[in-house]
Scaffold this active site. Structure first.
Site, mmCIF file in Angstrom:
data_model
loop_
_atom_site.group_PDB
_atom_site.id
_atom_site.type_symbol
_atom_site.label_atom_id
_atom_site.label_comp_id
_atom_site.label_asym_id
_atom_site.label_seq_id
_atom_site.Cartn_x
_atom_site.Cartn_y
_atom_site.Cartn_z
ATOM 1 N N ASP A 156 -9.527 -4.088 -5.642
ATOM 2 C CA ASP A 156 -8.849 -2.957 -5.028
ATOM 3 C C ASP A 156 -8.996 -1.669 -5.884
ATOM 4 O OD1 ASP A 156 -6.885 -1.522 -3.401
ATOM 5 O OD2 ASP A 156 -5.153 -2.782 -4.186
ATOM 6 N N SER A 180 1.037 -1.108 -0.006
ATOM 7 C CA SER A 180 0.008 -0.056 0.302
ATOM 8 C C SER A 180 0.753 1.238 0.041
ATOM 9 C CB SER A 180 -0.806 0.028 1.246
ATOM 10 O OG SER A 180 -1.900 0.866 1.052
ATOM 11 N N HIS A 182 -7.756 -5.009 -0.799
ATOM 12 C CA HIS A 182 -6.810 -4.432 -0.286
ATOM 13 C C HIS A 182 -6.747 -4.452 1.222
ATOM 14 C CE1 HIS A 182 -3.847 -0.810 -0.731
ATOM 15 N NE2 HIS A 182 -4.288 -0.856 0.486
#
Length: 292
Positions: free
Chosen positions: A262, A109, A292
């Site tokens: 995501d 991320s 995610h």
């Protein structure tokens, strides 16, 4: 029992280093790990199990970086801490039984953003060893367009929705979150910049298999005030996808991991294309049922 774990400081940056206890015939590989959390959440402690796992299964020395968090420490403190820790480890790798020619950076991320940025900012340095590879796990790579197919398809996905993504970014930068709707619509980007970067950020570059149900967004009006307040979004430190070819072509081998469910999936797909177009070796792993 398989690892020796130490809390250290690289310059002023706290790190936790995981060293396999077993004897090694030669110097080991090194992994510099940047945790996720949009620069505001997460810690060395919260990624403890992941880093132990990497150290054991890859038989590598892992350095987990405890960069300072926003909003207590204003942007770009987070990127600067990651850079400082990486430079220190590249210079002192031998002290930890690591081959300086076999060090990778890795992050998930926002940690993937930091990994991508660190590689870009160090790529032309001659005074330190080259980073061997970058591992980017569903990274955030651009803040120009929040209307790509993955943004539309996963707009209301739990944990990281489209709206929450932009809210987090604005909070990370200590900006007024009332600008969220304008940024979502793309009103923070001048038309000249949209035209310049269409060659790299464009739904037409996304493979058709990932464009199911995609609808061309309505045109938005450019808002100069919002642009002035959010200029950081349009710099390569936050949007490494828009780095020039002269930088991208020098980047190390890359492993890119994307997830179907995501909002950031298409950032990874577009970066994959940019890297491949610049003859950078890419291993891409896509998780069809991942999120995610």
């Amino acid at each position: 029992s398989q690892l020796c774990i130490k809390d250290l400081r690289f310059e002023e940056v706290p790190v936790r280093i995981y060293l396999p206890r077993a004897a090694s015939a030669g110097n080991r590989r090194g992994v510099i790990f940047f945790h996720g959390g949009c620069g505001m959440f997460g810690s060395i402690k919260s990624y403890e199990r992941i880093c132990r796992n990497i150290a054991r299964k890859a038989d590598s020395v892992v350095v987990s970086v405890g960069y300072r968090l926003s909003p207590e420490h204003k942007y770009p403190a987070q990127t600067l801490d990651c850079l400082m820790a990486t430079e220190h480890f590249l210079k002192t790798a031998g002290n930890y039984g690591v081959d300086p020619a076999r060090i990778i950076v890795c992050g998930d991320s926002a940690g993937g953003t930091f990994a991508a940025t660190v590689c870009q900012e160090l790529v032309k340095r001659k005074d330190i060893p080259k980073i061997r590879a970058q591992v980017l796990i569903y990274p955030f790579l651009q803040a120009l367009n929040f209307n790509l197919p993955s943004h539309q398809q996963n707009a209301f996905t739990a944990f990281l929705s489209r709206e929450r993504t932009v809210r987090f970014i604005l909070k990370y930068l200590n900006k007024d979150c009332s600008m969220k709707e304008a940024v979502l619509a793309g009103s923070h980007v001048p038309e000249s910049m949209n035209l310049k970067y269409r060659k790299w950020i464009n739904p037409d570059l996304i493979p058709e298999i990932f464009k199911l149900g995609y609808k061309l967004p309505l045109p938005s009006s450019f808002l100069p005030k919002v642009h002035e307040e959010t200029k950081e979004l349009l710099k390569t430190r936050l949007s490494p996808l828009i780095a020039e070819d002269a930088v991208v072509c020098l980047l190390p081998d890359t492993c890119l991991i994307t997830c179907q469910h995501d909002v950031l999936r298409d950032d990874g797909l577009l970066y994959k294309k940019r890297l491949e177009d610049n003859n950078v070796k890419v291993n891409w792993y896509h998780m069809d049922n991942g999120f995610h």
